[in-house]
Design a protein around this motif. Sequence first.
Motif, PDB file in Angstrom:
ATOM      1  N   GLN A   1      31.688   0.151 -64.063  1.00 47.22           N
ATOM      2  CA  GLN A   1      31.988   0.240 -65.484  1.00 47.22           C
ATOM      3  C   GLN A   1      32.616   1.580 -65.844  1.00 47.22           C
ATOM      4  O   GLN A   1      33.591   1.642 -66.614  1.00 47.22           O
ATOM      5  CB  GLN A   1      30.730   0.015 -66.319  1.00 47.22           C
ATOM      6  CG  GLN A   1      31.003  -0.158 -67.800  1.00 47.22           C
ATOM      7  CD  GLN A   1      29.781  -0.617 -68.560  1.00 47.22           C
ATOM      8  OE1 GLN A   1      28.681  -0.133 -68.316  1.00 47.22           O
ATOM      9  NE2 GLN A   1      29.953  -1.551 -69.476  1.00 47.22           N
ATOM     10  N   TYR A   2      32.094   2.650 -65.276  1.00 46.49           N
ATOM     11  CA  TYR A   2      32.659   3.967 -65.552  1.00 46.49           C
ATOM     12  C   TYR A   2      34.089   4.047 -65.026  1.00 46.49           C
ATOM     13  O   TYR A   2      34.980   4.579 -65.700  1.00 46.49           O
ATOM     14  CB  TYR A   2      31.799   5.047 -64.892  1.00 46.49           C
ATOM     15  CG  TYR A   2      32.283   6.451 -65.163  1.00 46.49           C
ATOM     16  CD1 TYR A   2      32.098   7.052 -66.408  1.00 46.49           C
ATOM     17  CD2 TYR A   2      32.925   7.184 -64.167  1.00 46.49           C
ATOM     18  CE1 TYR A   2      32.545   8.342 -66.657  1.00 46.49           C
ATOM     19  CE2 TYR A   2      33.385   8.471 -64.410  1.00 46.49           C
ATOM     20  CZ  TYR A   2      33.181   9.048 -65.651  1.00 46.49           C
ATOM     21  OH  TYR A   2      33.643  10.320 -65.899  1.00 46.49           O
ATOM     22  N   PHE A   3      34.322   3.483 -63.836  1.00 50.95           N
ATOM     23  CA  PHE A   3      35.670   3.486 -63.273  1.00 50.95           C
ATOM     24  C   PHE A   3      36.625   2.735 -64.192  1.00 50.95           C
ATOM     25  O   PHE A   3      37.720   3.212 -64.493  1.00 50.95           O
ATOM     26  CB  PHE A   3      35.656   2.847 -61.879  1.00 50.95           C
ATOM     27  CG  PHE A   3      36.956   2.990 -61.135  1.00 50.95           C
ATOM     28  CD1 PHE A   3      37.178   4.088 -60.324  1.00 50.95           C
ATOM     29  CD2 PHE A   3      37.953   2.031 -61.242  1.00 50.95           C
ATOM     30  CE1 PHE A   3      38.373   4.237 -59.632  1.00 50.95           C
ATOM     31  CE2 PHE A   3      39.150   2.167 -60.567  1.00 50.95           C
ATOM     32  CZ  PHE A   3      39.364   3.274 -59.754  1.00 50.95           C
ATOM     33  N   ARG A   4      36.203   1.584 -64.653  1.00 53.76           N
ATOM     34  CA  ARG A   4      37.044   0.756 -65.529  1.00 53.76           C
ATOM     35  C   ARG A   4      37.376   1.485 -66.837  1.00 53.76           C
ATOM     36  O   ARG A   4      38.509   1.441 -67.309  1.00 53.76           O
ATOM     37  CB  ARG A   4      36.336  -0.572 -65.828  1.00 53.76           C
ATOM     38  CG  ARG A   4      36.945  -1.402 -66.946  1.00 53.76           C
ATOM     39  CD  ARG A   4      38.329  -1.914 -66.580  1.00 53.76           C
ATOM     40  NE  ARG A   4      38.908  -2.679 -67.676  1.00 53.76           N
ATOM     41  CZ  ARG A   4      39.567  -2.159 -68.712  1.00 53.76           C
ATOM     42  NH1 ARG A   4      39.707  -0.850 -68.825  1.00 53.76           N
ATOM     43  NH2 ARG A   4      40.065  -2.940 -69.646  1.00 53.76           N
ATOM     44  N   LYS A   5      36.400   2.171 -67.404  1.00 50.72           N
ATOM     45  CA  LYS A   5      36.635   2.865 -68.666  1.00 50.72           C
ATOM     46  C   LYS A   5      37.596   4.040 -68.507  1.00 50.72           C
ATOM     47  O   LYS A   5      38.363   4.355 -69.419  1.00 50.72           O
ATOM     48  CB  LYS A   5      35.310   3.345 -69.251  1.00 50.72           C
ATOM     49  CG  LYS A   5      34.467   2.223 -69.838  1.00 50.72           C
ATOM     50  CD  LYS A   5      33.185   2.756 -70.454  1.00 50.72           C
ATOM     51  CE  LYS A   5      32.385   1.629 -71.110  1.00 50.72           C
ATOM     52  NZ  LYS A   5      31.115   2.140 -71.703  1.00 50.72           N
ATOM     53  N   GLN A   6      37.545   4.672 -67.349  1.00 53.09           N
ATOM     54  CA  GLN A   6      38.399   5.836 -67.115  1.00 53.09           C
ATOM     55  C   GLN A   6      39.805   5.446 -66.661  1.00 53.09           C
ATOM     56  O   GLN A   6      40.732   6.251 -66.743  1.00 53.09           O
ATOM     57  CB  GLN A   6      37.754   6.757 -66.082  1.00 53.09           C
ATOM     58  CG  GLN A   6      36.406   7.318 -66.482  1.00 53.09           C
ATOM     59  CD  GLN A   6      36.471   8.114 -67.759  1.00 53.09           C
ATOM     60  OE1 GLN A   6      37.345   8.957 -67.938  1.00 53.09           O
ATOM     61  NE2 GLN A   6      35.535   7.862 -68.673  1.00 53.09           N
ATOM     62  N   ILE A   7      39.971   4.237 -66.156  1.00 51.81           N
ATOM     63  CA  ILE A   7      41.275   3.734 -65.704  1.00 51.81           C
ATOM     64  C   ILE A   7      41.619   2.523 -66.571  1.00 51.81           C
ATOM     65  O   ILE A   7      41.465   1.367 -66.158  1.00 51.81           O
ATOM     66  CB  ILE A   7      41.249   3.344 -64.205  1.00 51.81           C
ATOM     67  CG1 ILE A   7      40.604   4.441 -63.360  1.00 51.81           C
ATOM     68  CG2 ILE A   7      42.674   3.046 -63.716  1.00 51.81           C
ATOM     69  CD1 ILE A   7      41.369   5.745 -63.319  1.00 51.81           C
TER      70      ILE A   7
END
Length: 237
Positions: A198-204
């Motif tokens: 989820q953190y990866f998705r929000k940052q990319i």
Amino acid sequence: MTKLSVNVNKIATLRNARGGTIPDLLKVAKDLEDFGAQGITIHPRPDERHIRYQDARDLKKIVQTELNIEGNPISKFIDLVLEIKPEQVTLVPDSIDAITSNSGWDTIKNKDFLTDVIETFKQAGIRTSIFVDPDPEMVEGAKAIGADRIELYTESYALAYIKNKEIAIQPFIEAAKRADELGIEINAGHDLSLDNIQYFRKQIPNLKEVSIGHALICEALYLGLENIVNMYLHKLK
């Protein structure tokens, strides 16, 4: 929304451990689609230790979403992809004896070779993605060789996420920004999990697709396939 493609290599590994057809790879692929997965990924290796080349042919007949075939573009692999014509091919520079993918392409050093391979697939109407480390220079190289997409190799992110997620994600933000500037789409995969996706998705935010297999199948042992797919979909919204 970022699409979720489920890598079913581990299902084939489990099947091959006992021989026969249990678990049924084709049924699992169908079930994953029914549960909401938006693609099926396979990575047939020359020794066929998990996905067999015949599995790729069989899956092409039944996958209703998107079939993504990963692999090192040796002649045998190229012939298979051209025969099946999946929606996407992802080129990965793994050696024959590699346990799993462990690096991205040097798109500068391998420019001539990759340009020829990608042109071959694109002439067949197959979308091409190239596995790269989070390095803007490698992204620029991917654009130069004609790739439609990059797949960011996310092992370094997954390993560093536990200690410092802000530091872990920074190279990926920079690579994704360069890809966006160049007009090349972004996929990602390797060691992404419920803990870090989820953190990866929000940052990319311009992330088109993630390919997840090992973590998802392991988590599914505890949570169940239907539950796990829907949990990923919720986190990717």
